[in-house]
Design an enzyme around this catalytic site. Structure first.
Site, short mmCIF file in Angstrom:
data_model
loop_
_atom_site.label_atom_id
_atom_site.label_comp_id
_atom_site.label_asym_id
_atom_site.label_seq_id
_atom_site.Cartn_x
_atom_site.Cartn_y
_atom_site.Cartn_z
N ARG A 118 1.00 -1.52 -0.25
CA ARG A 118 0.21 -0.02 -0.26
C ARG A 118 0.99 1.12 0.09
NH1 ARG A 118 -3.76 -2.77 -1.33
NH2 ARG A 118 -5.48 -2.64 -0.78
N HIS A 149 -1.21 0.60 -9.38
CA HIS A 149 -2.17 -0.20 -8.80
C HIS A 149 -2.41 -1.46 -9.76
CE1 HIS A 149 -4.25 -1.29 -4.51
NE2 HIS A 149 -3.64 -1.78 -5.23
P1 NDP Z 1 -1.90 -12.03 4.91
O1 NDP Z 1 -2.43 -10.86 5.61
O2 NDP Z 1 -2.51 -12.92 4.49
O3 NDP Z 1 -0.53 -11.54 5.25
C1 NDP Z 1 0.38 -10.15 5.45
C2 NDP Z 1 1.21 -10.78 6.08
O4 NDP Z 1 1.36 -9.15 7.11
C3 NDP Z 1 1.08 -12.03 7.37
O5 NDP Z 1 2.67 -12.61 7.13
C4 NDP Z 1 1.81 -10.78 8.92
O6 NDP Z 1 2.02 -11.60 9.43
C5 NDP Z 1 2.45 -10.07 7.96
N1 NDP Z 1 1.88 -8.77 9.24
C6 NDP Z 1 1.50 -8.11 9.18
N2 NDP Z 1 1.38 -6.94 10.60
C7 NDP Z 1 2.32 -7.09 11.05
C8 NDP Z 1 3.02 -6.66 11.52
N3 NDP Z 1 3.22 -5.34 12.49
N4 NDP Z 1 4.84 -7.03 11.43
C9 NDP Z 1 4.52 -7.89 11.00
N5 NDP Z 1 4.41 -8.93 9.77
C10 NDP Z 1 3.36 -8.09 9.25
O7 NDP Z 1 -2.31 -10.53 4.15
P2 NDP Z 1 -1.89 -10.78 1.98
O8 NDP Z 1 -0.24 -11.61 1.64
O9 NDP Z 1 -2.95 -11.46 1.04
O10 NDP Z 1 -1.44 -9.56 1.01
C11 NDP Z 1 -0.77 -8.38 1.18
C12 NDP Z 1 -1.41 -6.76 1.63
O11 NDP Z 1 -0.47 -7.10 -0.32
C13 NDP Z 1 -2.48 -6.46 1.06
O12 NDP Z 1 -3.26 -6.64 2.10
C14 NDP Z 1 -2.80 -5.47 0.09
O13 NDP Z 1 -2.84 -4.57 0.75
C15 NDP Z 1 -1.76 -6.28 -0.46
N6 NDP Z 1 -2.65 -6.28 -2.43
C16 NDP Z 1 -1.56 -5.41 -3.42
C17 NDP Z 1 -2.15 -5.60 -4.42
C18 NDP Z 1 -1.82 -4.52 -6.13
O14 NDP Z 1 -2.28 -5.23 -7.35
N7 NDP Z 1 -0.59 -3.86 -5.60
C19 NDP Z 1 -3.08 -6.34 -4.63
C20 NDP Z 1 -2.76 -7.97 -3.59
C21 NDP Z 1 -2.47 -7.30 -2.45
P3 NDP Z 1 1.47 -12.69 10.16
O15 NDP Z 1 1.54 -14.42 9.23
O16 NDP Z 1 2.34 -13.11 11.57
O17 NDP Z 1 0.52 -12.84 10.97
C1 OXD Z 2 -6.17 -5.71 -3.17
C2 OXD Z 2 -5.90 -4.74 -4.20
O1 OXD Z 2 -5.74 -5.57 -1.79
O2 OXD Z 2 -5.59 -5.09 -5.11
O3 OXD Z 2 -6.00 -6.88 -3.84
O4 OXD Z 2 -5.03 -3.87 -3.92
#
Ligand code: NDP
Ligand code: OXD
Length: 310
Positions: free
Chosen positions: A225, A273
């Protein structure tokens, strides 16, 4: 029983057709003009909705998000706390994100950003060849997307680590976790990829201090993000050469304003994006399966942890 679908940026006809394929008995309503009686709405899949809109539906059974990120829903205090939220994460979203990450890791690793500059100068010059075994990839966030991307970069021969809240066990991927292990993780990372969710804890995490903890000449890839990055700090690190180049898919303000200096920065590769996208049939089948789970008394998958905010 009705399912409310709404999006200005998706083809509603195509989505609803695909959703109906998995839910032939369901009535579909279109947001914002075709909601009908709000008491009928049990499921929602709406993007670009108005903050506060969820409190209008007294019989909601589940809220679904189009994408992986749910920061927009977490910011809305009127999203009912007792209604489960199912994230729109499925095989197609994961695979398409991994393609984005692998593309930029390879692009920077092989110096294609430099060769493009050389081409502009008609300069025939080979860079020193860096073996993948010494280019260390580090992924912030080892969730659904980060884990798959990490497995792929590891399989390509890059020593790969991930940083998450809890420790992880992913084959060939070193696990760092928690605030204390962030700096050691950064210190061993030549290509930093951000796949964290946006929460109060992760906002501004790509800042001057953390960028300085990366080795000189590191690369940044941010498809997470925009608000993960302090953009002035990223620009300063690029200008000083501490960060050699950055691929940025997300920005604090989207669309990125035409006069934003990131557009013109010679070492920034900006995309609007689009790092990942859901394929409609795969995504609709996933949401339909989640509806059936909820109707059977189960929770949707993957489920948002309301306490953690992702
Ligand atoms: P998940 O919720 O599956 O994974 C998030 C990861 O971040 C987990 O491993 C979590 O740790 C870790 N995390 C969260 N908070 C912390 C913290 N404070 N300290 C350390 N680690 C942390 O998310 P996704 O993989 O499904 O998606 C990730 C992000 O990708 C989305 O939220 C979105 O913002 C972005 N995205 C962007 C897209 C684009 O087109 N640009 C498309 C899709 C997604 P733990 O496992 O230990 O909880
Ligand atoms: C998502 C995105 O969060 O597209 O899936 O940004």
């Amino acid at each position: 029983m009705a399912f409310l679908f709404g999006s200005r940026s998706h083809d509603a006809g195509k989505w609803v057709d695909e959703l109906k394929r998995g839910l032939p008995e369901m009535e579909f309503r279109l947001w914002p003009d075709g909601v009908g009686d709000p008491a009928d709405i049990e499921f929602t899949l709406v993007t670009g909705g108005k903050p506060g809109m969820y409190k209008d539906f007294p019989n909601l059974k589940a809220i679904f998000s189009f994408g992986a990120g749910v920061d927009h829903l977490m910011r809305d205090p009127d999203v009912p706390k007792d209604v489960p939220i199912g994230r729109g994460v499925n095989a197609s979203l994961v695979q398409n994100m991994t393609h984005y990450v692998v593309h930029w890791v390879l692009h920077f690793h092989r110096g294609y950003h430099r060769y493009r500059e050389f081409q502009g100068q008609a300069k025939w010059q080979a860079l020193d060849f860096v073996y993948p075994s010494v280019r260390r990839v580090g992924i912030l966030g080892l969730g659904a997307l980060g884990t798959d991307a990490a497995r792929s970069t590891a399989a390509l021969g890059f020593p790969t680590a991930g940083w998450s809240r809890d420790t992880k066990s992913v084959k060939n991927v070193e696990s760092f976790h928690g605030a204390d292990q962030l700096k050691p993780f950064l210190a061993r990372t030549d290509v930093l990829v951000c796949l964290l969710p946006l929460t109060p804890e992760t906002t501004d995490i790509i800042n001057a201090e953390n960028l300085a903890a990366l080795p000189e000449g590191a690369f940044l890839i941010n498809p997470g993000r925009g608000s993960h990055a302090v953009e002035d700090d990223v620009r300063a690190a690029l200008d000083s050469g501490h960060i050699e180049a950055a691929a940025l898919d997300v920005f604090r303000t989207e669309p990125l304003p035409p006069d934003d200096p990131l557009w013109a920065h010679p070492r920034v590769y900006a995309t609007p994006h689009v790092a990942s996208r859901n394929e409609v049939d795969v995504a609709a089948a996933h949401h339909a399966e989640n509806v059936r789970r909820v109707l059977a008394g189960e929770l949707p998958r993957p489920l948002v942890d309301r306490a953690r905010g992702y």
